[in-house]
Design an enzyme around this catalytic site. Sequence first.
Site, PDB file in Angstrom:
ATOM      1  N   HIS A 184      42.716  36.592  18.724  1.00 14.98           N
ATOM      2  CA  HIS A 184      44.308  36.421  18.461  1.00 14.98           C
ATOM      3  C   HIS A 184      44.365  36.026  16.959  1.00 14.98           C
ATOM      4  O   HIS A 184      43.847  35.564  16.359  1.00 14.98           O
ATOM      5  CB  HIS A 184      44.742  35.316  19.365  1.00 14.98           C
ATOM      6  N   ASP A 188      38.719  29.237  21.554  1.00 16.62           N
ATOM      7  CA  ASP A 188      40.141  29.332  22.018  1.00 16.62           C
ATOM      8  C   ASP A 188      40.005  29.643  23.410  1.00 16.62           C
ATOM      9  O   ASP A 188      39.691  30.531  23.950  1.00 16.62           O
ATOM     10  CB  ASP A 188      40.452  30.574  21.392  1.00 16.62           C
ATOM     11  N   GLN A 240      43.534  31.563  27.323  1.00 12.53           N
ATOM     12  CA  GLN A 240      43.351  32.199  28.516  1.00 12.53           C
ATOM     13  C   GLN A 240      42.157  32.024  29.545  1.00 12.53           C
ATOM     14  O   GLN A 240      42.429  31.832  30.643  1.00 12.53           O
ATOM     15  CB  GLN A 240      42.996  33.718  28.254  1.00 12.53           C
ATOM     16  N   LYS A 273      50.473  28.456  29.544  1.00  8.17           N
ATOM     17  CA  LYS A 273      49.606  29.503  30.186  1.00  8.17           C
ATOM     18  C   LYS A 273      49.114  28.816  31.750  1.00  8.17           C
ATOM     19  O   LYS A 273      48.222  29.511  32.126  1.00  8.17           O
ATOM     20  CB  LYS A 273      48.435  30.175  29.422  1.00  8.17           C
ATOM     21  N   CYS A 330      49.213  40.477  19.350  1.00  7.05           N
ATOM     22  CA  CYS A 330      48.785  39.715  18.490  1.00  7.05           C
ATOM     23  C   CYS A 330      47.238  39.796  18.268  1.00  7.05           C
ATOM     24  O   CYS A 330      46.649  38.883  18.039  1.00  7.05           O
ATOM     25  CB  CYS A 330      49.009  38.139  18.598  1.00  7.05           C
TER      26      CYS A 330
END
Length: 407
Positions: A123, A200, A203, A226, A364
């Site tokens: 991203h 990261d 997700q 999220k 993104c």
Amino acid sequence: MPLNIDHIRGLFPVLHQEVNGKPLIYFDNAATTQKPLAVIESLSDYYKKDNSNIHRGAHTLADRATRYYETTRGLIKTFINSKEEAEIIFTKGTTEGINLVAATFGRKFIKEGDEIIISTLEHHSNIVPWQILCEEKGAILKIIPINEAGELDMEAYDGLLSPRTKLVSVVHVSNALGTINPVEEIISKAHKVGAKVLLDGAQSTSHLEVDVQALDCDFLVFSAHKLYGPTGLGVLYGKREILDAMPPYQGGGEMIKEVTFEKTTFNELPFKFEAGTPNIGDVIAFGRALEFINDLGKKEIKAHEDDLLSYATEHLQAIKGFVPVGTAKDKVSVISFNINGMHPFDVGMMLDANGIAVRTGHHCTQPLMQRFGIEGTVRASFSVYNTKSEIETLVASVSKIAKIKNK
């Protein structure tokens, strides 16, 4: 035991509406998940009953707000299995967490000629901060390539690692493709050359069991919105010894022990990185979101989402003109695709006319789209409250749209 999806759907007020005269089908969960009523009411209750600044008041409201706020920190500790609550830093989101590490760890430990490794799947929030840091420091940014399925080339990763590698910052799960990266291997190999690793988890934390001690990552960042929680709130996990060695990110109240005009001494973790009045109400509400996840069970949620992914993949692939983008063996419940001869934005608008919310564009991840030679994709992403019936409506709609250009 299978989840009661009808009951779960009843907990989400936003799902029970019509869009363009059709029942809403919400397949934009990778962008943000919807919020159960308990989260919404928790936020309202804070401002109705407990609104006060925390950590600094002796009165009852301040005490209650502080206890509720710090309870969420404890829930997060358990959720990712950190060693201690002091390793949990509240941020504005995944993006700020990455920028915090770049501005503090990077400022102190990255030198000219050092190397930082990221991947093609990243991203923008895990690309731009490292580009800025490398330009300022004279460091070198290296990129792990991917194959046609959207999987990392791990042999190429081996070739990028060297004693000059100081940080590897990679996405655990691709937001654009759903690819699950082999982060255990990435972390182990990075540590062998003395590099630190940032994951990261924007997700992955919403789909997978994430255990920071088992993974042995040095940093993990993720966002509340999220995970059925509020927007504008995130978490940075870091190993204590690394966080202790990093300089503060911002100066102000809460992050200090003592201030004089000659010198300031900084507070202990986690408060060293939490300057100013925090996002109290949303942190408290995020605690309710984590309780919602815990009540359902991470394994049960994943099993349902995996079933939806398998069902949708099987039926969408049968459509003439359907072009999947990202076909990794290990995926979460994300399907990115295009329709031959059609712009993804047009496909998204046609689906919206049928009440189906998907995401279109480059997500993104412009370098990733460039890798595939496309402008963007249509992305359908599934969550615990989605159903096979909704997927059948999606399949029927995509089939009709595809026939426009693929007769």
